[in-house]
Write an enzyme that holds these catalytic residues in place. Structure first.
Site, PDB file in Angstrom:
ATOM      1  N   LYS A   9       0.763  -1.075   0.150  1.00  0.00           N
ATOM      2  CA  LYS A   9       0.083   0.058   0.037  1.00  0.00           C
ATOM      3  C   LYS A   9       0.751   1.385   0.091  1.00  0.00           C
ATOM      4  CE  LYS A   9      -0.727   1.716   3.722  1.00  0.00           C
ATOM      5  NZ  LYS A   9       0.105   2.855   4.586  1.00  0.00           N
ATOM      6  N   ASP A 136      -5.842   0.277   8.705  1.00  0.00           N
ATOM      7  CA  ASP A 136      -5.321   0.191   7.010  1.00  0.00           C
ATOM      8  C   ASP A 136      -6.011  -1.344   6.568  1.00  0.00           C
ATOM      9  OD1 ASP A 136      -4.044   2.259   6.909  1.00  0.00           O
ATOM     10  OD2 ASP A 136      -2.222   1.607   7.109  1.00  0.00           O
TER      11      ASP A 136
END
Length: 283
Positions: A9, A136
């Site tokens: 990410k 996340d």
């Protein structure tokens, strides 16, 4: 046996917009995923919960405190099953780099258990499980460009992004999110960044990103000077259009105008700083 890939990410920008009474910080971020840089997650039934970790293995990552193992226990508890799963993690994403490796692993484990155990989780209950594992994890479950807000529970679609070359540099240094928030002055970006309705090309994306920043970058660089060194290295490479830290660090990324300049910068990094981990990819 089920095999999944947990992509890295990247926060193209990260604003801290406030803080809740319970201490959780409110964030605003544009996130993309590098599917050519991913951990490999293998799940299979077993007699007990087991986990094996190979590759870029942080200390203590092979025990039941590993987030992937805790994810199995959380899902098993929710659906009333025993966590009898063997997990094999092939770690390609550095830990403590702001690349969401652990969160992406956890999201992949949830996907794998849904298939392996033939679960039919409602979206609300799945989202509750994902958010309980980390801010996340919900966005890593979807693993597509998106904008997130709140503490990670508010996800929204974004205009189609142009493709671009990107170079990741992890300067062999860890950055602790807790330490960064403890050290930063508690100021907040008052307004969410105004995102255009579409991006015509890379120049238009960069014009938008020029109005944003990573609010954690300055304090992270003060605590871990290697982050600043890696960012400066990227900024001085020919063809680098933007260099910035991702997440709470310690990885930095550079957006390049083409693949050739990106790979040339990677070669220069290997020559000058052989201990640095790098990855040249396409978003």
């Amino acid at each position: 046996m089920i095999t999944l890939f947990a992509p890295a990410k990247i926060n193209l920008y990260l604003h801290v917009t406030g803080r809740r009474p319970d201490g959780y910080h409110l964030l605003d971020s544009l996130v993309v995923f590098l599917h050519d840089m991913a951990d490999r997650v293998i799940l299979e039934p077993a007699d007990t919960l087991q986990i094996d970790v190979v590759g870029l293995v942080p200390k203590g990552a092979d025990g039941e405190d590993n987030l992937a193992a805790r994810t199995v226990k959380a899902v098993a508890r929710h659906v009333g099953r025993e966590p009898n799963i063997r997990i094999r993690l092939e770690k390609n994403i550095p830990s403590g780099a702001g690349l969401g490796g652990g969160s992406s692993d956890a999201a992949a484990v949830v996907k794998g258990l849904e298939r392996l155990w033939d679960l039919s989780l409602a979206q609300e209950e799945r989202d509750t499980i994902l958010l309980s594992l980390g801010a996340d994890v919900p966005l890593c479950y979807h693993a597509r460009p998106c904008r997130f807000g709140g503490i990670g529970e508010i996800l929204s679609d974004v205009p189609a992004l142009p493709r671009f070359s990107i170079l990741l540099i992890w300067p062999d240094a860890h950055s602790a999110t807790r330490d960064i928030f403890a050290a930063r002055t508690p100021t907040y970006t008052a307004e969410r960044a105004v995102m255009p309705s579409h991006f015509d090309d890379l120049a238009s994306l960069l014009a938008f990103l020029a109005q944003t920043e990573n609010d954690l970058q300055a304090v992270a660089e003060s605590l871990t000077p290697a982050i600043a060194a890696a960012r400066f290295f990227l900024e001085t490479r020919e063809g680098c259009l933007l260099a910035r830290m991702t997440g709470s660090g310690s990885c930095v990324f550079g957006i390049f105008e083409d693949r050739g300049h990106c790979e040339a910068a990677q070669a220069a990094a290997h020559e000058k700083f052989p201990v640095w981990w790098t990855h040249a990819g396409i978003v």
